[in-house]
Design a protein around this motif. Structure first.
Motif, PDB file in Angstrom:
ATOM      1  N   MET A  39       0.856  -1.189   0.000  1.00  0.00           N
ATOM      2  CA  MET A  39       0.000   0.000   0.000  1.00  0.00           C
ATOM      3  C   MET A  39       0.893   1.241   0.000  1.00  0.00           C
ATOM      4  O   MET A  39       1.510   1.565   1.003  1.00  0.00           O
ATOM      5  CB  MET A  39      -0.905   0.021   1.226  1.00  0.00           C
ATOM      6  N   TYR A  40       0.967   1.891  -1.179  1.00  0.00           N
ATOM      7  CA  TYR A  40       1.742   3.134  -1.294  1.00  0.00           C
ATOM      8  C   TYR A  40       0.773   4.294  -1.116  1.00  0.00           C
ATOM      9  O   TYR A  40      -0.302   4.311  -1.744  1.00  0.00           O
ATOM     10  CB  TYR A  40       2.397   3.248  -2.665  1.00  0.00           C
ATOM     11  N   THR A  41       1.126   5.269  -0.280  1.00  0.00           N
ATOM     12  CA  THR A  41       0.249   6.426  -0.078  1.00  0.00           C
ATOM     13  C   THR A  41       1.064   7.711   0.015  1.00  0.00           C
ATOM     14  O   THR A  41       2.240   7.684   0.401  1.00  0.00           O
ATOM     15  CB  THR A  41      -0.559   6.290   1.232  1.00  0.00           C
ATOM     16  N   ALA A  42       0.393   8.819  -0.318  1.00  0.00           N
ATOM     17  CA  ALA A  42       1.017  10.136  -0.138  1.00  0.00           C
ATOM     18  C   ALA A  42      -0.062  11.213  -0.146  1.00  0.00           C
ATOM     19  O   ALA A  42      -1.088  11.086  -0.820  1.00  0.00           O
ATOM     20  CB  ALA A  42       2.031  10.434  -1.233  1.00  0.00           C
ATOM     21  N   ILE A  43       0.206  12.243   0.636  1.00  0.00           N
ATOM     22  CA  ILE A  43      -0.586  13.468   0.610  1.00  0.00           C
ATOM     23  C   ILE A  43       0.413  14.589   0.396  1.00  0.00           C
ATOM     24  O   ILE A  43       1.496  14.594   0.995  1.00  0.00           O
ATOM     25  CB  ILE A  43      -1.317  13.704   1.944  1.00  0.00           C
ATOM     26  N   LYS A  44       0.083  15.552  -0.453  1.00  0.00           N
ATOM     27  CA  LYS A  44       1.014  16.654  -0.743  1.00  0.00           C
ATOM     28  C   LYS A  44       1.414  17.344   0.552  1.00  0.00           C
ATOM     29  O   LYS A  44       0.554  17.755   1.338  1.00  0.00           O
ATOM     30  CB  LYS A  44       0.375  17.648  -1.692  1.00  0.00           C
ATOM     31  N   GLY A  45       2.745  17.398   0.756  1.00  0.00           N
ATOM     32  CA  GLY A  45       3.275  18.074   1.942  1.00  0.00           C
ATOM     33  C   GLY A  45       3.373  17.203   3.174  1.00  0.00           C
ATOM     34  O   GLY A  45       3.876  17.658   4.216  1.00  0.00           O
TER      35      GLY A  45
END
Ligand code: LIP
Length: 285
Positions: A129-135
């Motif tokens: 599970m790859y995740t990201a939120i800007k900043g």
């Protein structure tokens, strides 16, 4: 963008990715497929079923946001706008899914002003599970990305690079020749003399491998916004960058269709220029 709770969006996309992942794994080896553009451009009924599940739940949960998906896209009609939009590939790596090669994923991106700001890429076969939120950084399960921070003396150079590439579905014509000639030049001792190529069969998985620092770059032309939107922000939040897959495009649009993803690290700009110098011609879609 400030009034949209991106953490809430990310959290819901993770839950949706897990549900989509269960559907995908339940159908592995049990689904028929059809050709799209040709005999290597494949789609299954499960692609459509996953997109229906995801789009229906997103519309119920976030009725004010737009939706763009691979299986409902209509060329010349469906346009990505500046509005908050879910940009979704229900199964990225469909050919892998058909072959039960465990490198397909569901790719759930969220863009505002046509810029990826939330990304969730989930490989249900390997539970990645790859995740990201800007900043707010990028993660693989509970690990911060990049996983591999090369020793300081391993800066980004073509001659020390593993590069992800794909043959894609166009197997004749100018674009195919640009790709094969470029593969040859990158590998040649008197060309890029790179360490090697890798092909995971999924734009999203290739880009996430770059984000993780496991592959140094990924180059492809012919994929779409839904193939890259989610992994794009994962890459950026892991310290990497997405530039154009044709020379000189430092700030590509999410629907540029020709991409070069590069991991974070010393020497990135020279690496990008050196890579572009090895491209034989121009990819056009
Ligand atoms: C795939 C892309 C891949 C490309 C394949 C195909 P799909 O997307 O992720 O990079 O080389 O031709 O387009 O069709 O599996 O969603």
């Amino acid at each position: 963008m400030s009034d949209i709770d991106l953490v809430e969006v990310r959290d819901y996309l993770v839950l949706l990715a897990l549900e989509a992942g269960d559907l995908i794994t339940s159908k592995t080896g049990k689904t028929t497929y059809d050709d799209k553009a040709n005999a290597v451009d494949l789609v299954t009924e499960t692609d459509a079923a996953v997109e229906l599940l995801v789009s229906k739940k997103l519309k119920e949960r976030f009725p004010d946001f737009e939706f763009m998906g691979e299986e409902s896209y209509v060329p010349g009609v469906t346009k990505l706008t500046d509005k908050p939009t879910f940009v979704v590939d229900p199964i990225d790596g469909t050919t892998n899914f058909i072959h039960s090669f465990p490198f397909s994923c569901t790719s759930l991106g969220f863009t505002i002003n046509r810029k990826p700001v939330v990304g969730v890429v989930y490989n249900p076969f390997l539970k990645l599970m790859y995740t990201a939120i800007k900043g707010y950084g990028a993660f693989l399960n509970d690990q911060h990305l990049p996983l591999r921070t090369p020793p300081a003396d391993v800066s980004l150079t073509l001659q020390t690079a593993l590069i992800a590439v794909e043959w894609g579905t166009q197997r004749s014509g100018t674009n195919y020749k640009v790709k094969t000639d470029t593969f040859h030049k990158l590998a040649a001792a008197d060309g890029g003399f790179i360490h090697g190529f890798r092909s995971l069969g999924s734009a999203a998985m290739n880009t996430c491998a770059v984000a993780a620092g496991q592959v140094d770059a990924y180059w492809e032309g012919g994929c779409y916004a839904w193939d890259v939107a989610a992994a794009w922000i994962i890459l950026e939040e892991a310290g990497g960058r997405m530039v154009g897959g044709n020379p000189g495009i430092w700030e590509p649009a999410v629907d540029e269709r020709v991409y070069l993803a590069v991991r974070g690290g010393e020497g990135a700009e020279k690496f990008i220029s050196d890579f572009w110098d090895n491209i034989v011609g121009k990819l056009e879609y």
